[in-house]
Design a protein around this motif. Structure first.
Motif, PDB file in Angstrom:
ATOM      1  N   LEU A   1      62.419  45.063  35.319  1.00  0.00           N
ATOM      2  CA  LEU A   1      62.361  43.606  35.387  1.00  0.00           C
ATOM      3  C   LEU A   1      60.934  43.104  35.269  1.00  0.00           C
ATOM      4  N   ARG A   2      60.028  43.787  35.970  1.00  0.00           N
ATOM      5  CA  ARG A   2      58.611  43.401  35.913  1.00  0.00           C
ATOM      6  C   ARG A   2      58.084  43.525  34.478  1.00  0.00           C
ATOM      7  N   GLN A   3      58.474  44.612  33.806  1.00  0.00           N
ATOM      8  CA  GLN A   3      58.026  44.818  32.434  1.00  0.00           C
ATOM      9  C   GLN A   3      58.598  43.760  31.493  1.00  0.00           C
ATOM     10  N   LYS A   4      59.875  43.440  31.659  1.00  0.00           N
ATOM     11  CA  LYS A   4      60.506  42.475  30.755  1.00  0.00           C
ATOM     12  C   LYS A   4      59.941  41.079  30.971  1.00  0.00           C
ATOM     13  N   VAL A   5      59.686  40.710  32.220  1.00  0.00           N
ATOM     14  CA  VAL A   5      59.085  39.403  32.497  1.00  0.00           C
ATOM     15  C   VAL A   5      57.695  39.329  31.877  1.00  0.00           C
TER      16      VAL A   5
ATOM     17  N   GLY B   1      48.061  32.494  39.810  1.00  0.00           N
ATOM     18  CA  GLY B   1      48.412  33.067  41.111  1.00  0.00           C
ATOM     19  C   GLY B   1      49.894  32.950  41.404  1.00  0.00           C
ATOM     20  N   GLU B   2      50.478  31.809  41.051  1.00  0.00           N
ATOM     21  CA  GLU B   2      51.916  31.607  41.234  1.00  0.00           C
ATOM     22  C   GLU B   2      52.710  32.563  40.371  1.00  0.00           C
ATOM     23  N   ILE B   3      52.275  32.708  39.122  1.00  0.00           N
ATOM     24  CA  ILE B   3      52.988  33.594  38.192  1.00  0.00           C
ATOM     25  C   ILE B   3      52.871  35.046  38.647  1.00  0.00           C
ATOM     26  N   MET B   4      51.672  35.460  39.056  1.00  0.00           N
ATOM     27  CA  MET B   4      51.483  36.838  39.501  1.00  0.00           C
ATOM     28  C   MET B   4      52.267  37.129  40.765  1.00  0.00           C
TER      29      MET B   4
ATOM     30  N   GLY C   1      47.147  33.390  47.503  1.00  0.00           N
ATOM     31  CA  GLY C   1      46.580  34.341  46.537  1.00  0.00           C
ATOM     32  C   GLY C   1      45.778  33.649  45.452  1.00  0.00           C
ATOM     33  N   ASN C   2      46.270  32.509  44.999  1.00  0.00           N
ATOM     34  CA  ASN C   2      45.574  31.775  43.945  1.00  0.00           C
ATOM     35  C   ASN C   2      44.223  31.272  44.445  1.00  0.00           C
ATOM     36  N   ARG C   3      44.209  30.745  45.677  1.00  0.00           N
ATOM     37  CA  ARG C   3      42.954  30.243  46.234  1.00  0.00           C
ATOM     38  C   ARG C   3      41.947  31.368  46.431  1.00  0.00           C
ATOM     39  N   ALA C   4      42.415  32.477  46.984  1.00  0.00           N
ATOM     40  CA  ALA C   4      41.512  33.610  47.204  1.00  0.00           C
ATOM     41  C   ALA C   4      40.962  34.131  45.886  1.00  0.00           C
ATOM     42  N   GLY C   5      41.832  34.220  44.857  1.00  0.00           N
ATOM     43  CA  GLY C   5      41.383  34.710  43.558  1.00  0.00           C
ATOM     44  C   GLY C   5      40.316  33.832  42.948  1.00  0.00           C
ATOM     45  N   GLU C   6      40.501  32.509  43.026  1.00  0.00           N
ATOM     46  CA  GLU C   6      39.523  31.578  42.456  1.00  0.00           C
ATOM     47  C   GLU C   6      38.177  31.702  43.156  1.00  0.00           C
ATOM     48  N   VAL C   7      38.206  31.778  44.491  1.00  0.00           N
ATOM     49  CA  VAL C   7      36.960  31.830  45.248  1.00  0.00           C
ATOM     50  C   VAL C   7      36.220  33.137  44.993  1.00  0.00           C
ATOM     51  N   LEU C   8      36.922  34.258  45.055  1.00  0.00           N
ATOM     52  CA  LEU C   8      36.266  35.553  44.869  1.00  0.00           C
ATOM     53  C   LEU C   8      35.770  35.732  43.441  1.00  0.00           C
ATOM     54  N   GLN C   9      36.472  35.123  42.496  1.00  0.00           N
ATOM     55  CA  GLN C   9      36.036  35.211  41.106  1.00  0.00           C
ATOM     56  C   GLN C   9      34.755  34.404  40.881  1.00  0.00           C
ATOM     57  N   SER C  10      34.563  33.399  41.701  1.00  0.00           N
ATOM     58  CA  SER C  10      33.379  32.540  41.568  1.00  0.00           C
ATOM     59  C   SER C  10      32.459  32.697  42.781  1.00  0.00           C
ATOM     60  N   ILE C  11      32.363  33.927  43.303  1.00  0.00           N
ATOM     61  CA  ILE C  11      31.635  34.157  44.552  1.00  0.00           C
ATOM     62  C   ILE C  11      30.161  33.784  44.448  1.00  0.00           C
ATOM     63  N   LYS C  12      29.567  33.954  43.264  1.00  0.00           N
ATOM     64  CA  LYS C  12      28.153  33.618  43.118  1.00  0.00           C
ATOM     65  C   LYS C  12      27.911  32.128  43.303  1.00  0.00           C
ATOM     66  N   ILE C  13      28.820  31.308  42.752  1.00  0.00           N
ATOM     67  CA  ILE C  13      28.697  29.856  42.922  1.00  0.00           C
ATOM     68  C   ILE C  13      28.899  29.475  44.381  1.00  0.00           C
ATOM     69  N   VAL C  14      29.883  30.095  45.014  1.00  0.00           N
ATOM     70  CA  VAL C  14      30.164  29.801  46.423  1.00  0.00           C
ATOM     71  C   VAL C  14      28.934  30.090  47.281  1.00  0.00           C
TER      72      VAL C  14
END
Length: 614
Positions: free
Chosen positions: A110-114, A132-135, A214-227
């Motif tokens: 199912l994961r592969q087909k999605v 984040g919602e999709i993942m 998860g979406n919020r954490a991903g955005e922040v950690l991806q932009s950690i230098k700016i933070v």
């Protein structure tokens, strides 16, 4: 949950249907493994029958062993129970292995087909829905379904068989006591049905809140230098804490409802069981039934109660899994807005043309990005697009790659609409070198080889050399096998850009799209990228988005774009002479009056694109 997460959830439309209908989709994934499913079902039936037969062993133990003080009766009961225990253990082993295997297999399929379907969905879908919602759906929701198939369904089936079998054996043992027990069944089902629906609704909200976290954490950690640069760690801690607290509160409500569901079912059933034991005890004392019959009946009643308790708990799992299946099915059946129905044979060396083009982004329906856009792009020539930000330059690239289709008008190649060609054929002709290169986790060979699926290592190295990247690659500890980290974070901006160029060179496209490929580079990196570009653009149809006019002064033609339309088309000198917008842009960049941009100044400023006329 944040507004963004709420918007994402509404965009993908997580519905609140109260049926288990979405779970039917899983049958399509179970059917290819029907032999294992049948074997698991047989093992389950065998185990349930063996478990119920223990009641007969209890009857022998009491009536023939204890009541008669017979060692033979005791030995017979013990041997019988040992044999039954071995049969139960064997059946449980087979059942557990098979259903767990099915759960993992279906979850993976199912994961592969999605994921396969999501790769075909138009990019606009991801602009409206958070990754984040999709993942969360691909990971957390499929894990829920794995638990459902690998555990919950098996428990539900076993409990249902046990329940039916126990009722039959109870009726054969003492029908009057069975009727007393059945009084509690309707009372038990009411909270199961009512609270089960509330559990499912809360489960949908819980999954959406987890995705938001998860979406919020991903955005922040991806932009950690700016933070860290703006010293916003405290604010991000507070915001993330609120997100986590919201997710916890929703989960707490869901757990509370499930706890009430289980408690009500168990209490109501035990009430009926106590009434049964009182009446049965009176019958034993009056000699209307034996102690062994009552012991066996109590065992069957316990089995019945356990089955009800398990079913009430599994019902909550089914509600959660139905919500997860619902969200996954939406992704599984998400269609792309870009139809891939073209069957025309595609040729090479044709002219691109935009005719009365109009385009409106779905997210901005009242603001056309392009209107009355007309432009011809001859084959083998270099055309630059210039104009203020928001003029529509990048939108042309989006349409050329068919990430969107025009709202009105036509974009043609060789006189035929781009939609007349298959997406695979058309996109094979194109290569994009973006302003901010997109790289993947993995080594350099993987990232350059992304330009051609069947490229050899020699071809990859040749592409790197043509992009002036081989020298710095060979200085890395593992050369072409060096890992570059997420999004190429271990490389400098210039190195990432040259890797992106090597990828485009390897693809060997007919049409090259350059989105200001040198604007963010230092002088040395720009020099190498300039050299690579001059070779890459030679003899190709090249379209350049340029903010610095110095980089496109020698282009075959320059199109000035403003407010979604082409204002003028000409060479650098022609536009300086007649186009007011181009004159203003040149004046601001060159710091000279419009008529004083002399040849000396042009020689000082590098020209990215110097194609060989075809």
């Amino acid at each position: 949950m944040t507004d963004n997460a709420a918007t994402a959830s509404s965009d993908i439309s997580a519905s609140k249907a109260k049926s288990l209908k979405p779970l039917r989709e899983l049958l399509h994934f179970l059917w290819p493994h029907k032999s294992r499913l049948i074997a698991a079902s047989l093992a389950l039936v065998f185990t349930a029958m063996a478990q119920l037969s223990l009641g007969y062993g209890i009857q022998i133990l009491i009536d023939q062993g204890f009541a008669n003080s017979s060692e033979d009766g005791l030995r017979q009961a013990v041997v019988f129970m040992i044999v039954v225990g071995f049969a139960m253990a064997s059946g449980a082993f087979i059942r557990f292995y098979l259903v767990s295997w099915l759960g993992e297999r279906v979850s993976a399929d199912l994961r592969q087909k999605v994921f396969n379907n999501l790769l075909t969905v138009h990019p606009g879908f991801y602009e409206k829905n958070h990754s984040g919602e999709i993942m969360s759906r691909i990971t957390t929701d499929t894990t829920l379904l794995q638990t459902l198939i690998g555990s919950s369904v098996s428990l539900a089936a076993r409990s249902a068989l046990t329940l039916v079998g126990a009722l039959i054996l109870m009726s054969l043992t003492n029908f009057k006591l069975t009727l007393i027990m059945l009084i509690g069944v309707p009372l038990t089902l009411l909270p199961v049905l009512y609270l089960g629906r509330r559990v499912r609704n809360l489960s949908n909200k819980s999954q959406a809140s987890i995705a938001s976290v998860g979406n919020r954490a991903g955005e922040v950690l991806q932009s950690i230098k700016i933070v860290q640069s703006f010293q916003r760690e405290a604010m991000e801690r507070e915001v993330f804490g609120k997100e986590v607290d919201t997710a916890f509160k929703i989960a707490r409500k869901r757990i509370q409802q499930r706890a009430w569901l289980m408690a009500c079912a168990i209490f109501l059933f035990l009430g009926g069981m106590v009434g049964m034991m009182w009446t049965g005890g009176q019958d034993v004392l009056a000699g209307r039934m034996s102690g062994g019959d009552l012991g066996a009946f109590v065992f069957y009643a316990v089995m019945l109660g356990s089955a009800f308790a398990t079913l009430s708990e599994v019902w909550g799992d089914l509600q959660r899994a139905a919500g997860a299946a619902e969200r996954l099915v939406e992704l599984l059946h998400q269609d792309s807005d870009i139809l891939d129905e073209g069957r025309e044979a595609i040729t090479c060396g044709q002219e691109l043309e935009a005719s009365n083009l109009r385009f409106v982004y779905p997210s901005r329906p009242n603001t056309p990005a392009l209107h009355d856009f007309n432009l011809r792009i001859p084959s083998g020539k270099t055309l630059a697009l210039v104009g203020p930000s928001g003029a529509g330059k990048s939108t042309i690239f989006e349409l050329l790659q068919r990430f969107y289709d025009p709202t009105d008008g036509q974009l043609t190649y060789g006189g035929k609409s781009l939609s007349d060609y298959s997406l695979a054929q058309w996109r094979q002709k194109l290569a994009l070198v973006p302003q901010s290169p997109i790289l993947f986790s993995g080594d350099i060979t993987y990232n350059i080889g992304y330009g051609s699926a069947d490229a050899s290592s020699e071809q990859i190295e040749a592409a790197a050399e043509a992009a002036y990247a081989k020298e710095f690659i060979e200085r890395l500890p593992n050369g072409f096998k060096s890992e570059i980290g997420a999004q190429g974070v271990q490389l400098s901006g210039g190195q990432r850009q040259r890797i992106a160029l090597a990828r485009a060179i390897l693809k060997n496209p007919e049409i090259l799209l350059l989105d200001e490929a040198t604007s963010a580079l230092d002088t040395e990196s720009e020099h190498y990228v300039q050299l690579a570009l001059s070779e890459l653009t030679r003899g190709r149809t090249t379209i350049v988005i340029a903010h610095r006019l110095s980089t496109i002064m020698n282009a075959d033609a320059i199109a000035v774009v403003d407010n979604g339309s082409v204002v003028d088309v000409g060479t650098h000198n022609e536009l300086l002479a007649r186009c007011g917008l181009y004159q203003r842009l040149a004046s601001m960049q060159f710091k000279e009056p419009d008529d004083k941009v002399d040849e000396t100044q042009r020689e000082i400023m590098p020209a990215v694109v110097v194609p060989e006329a075809v």
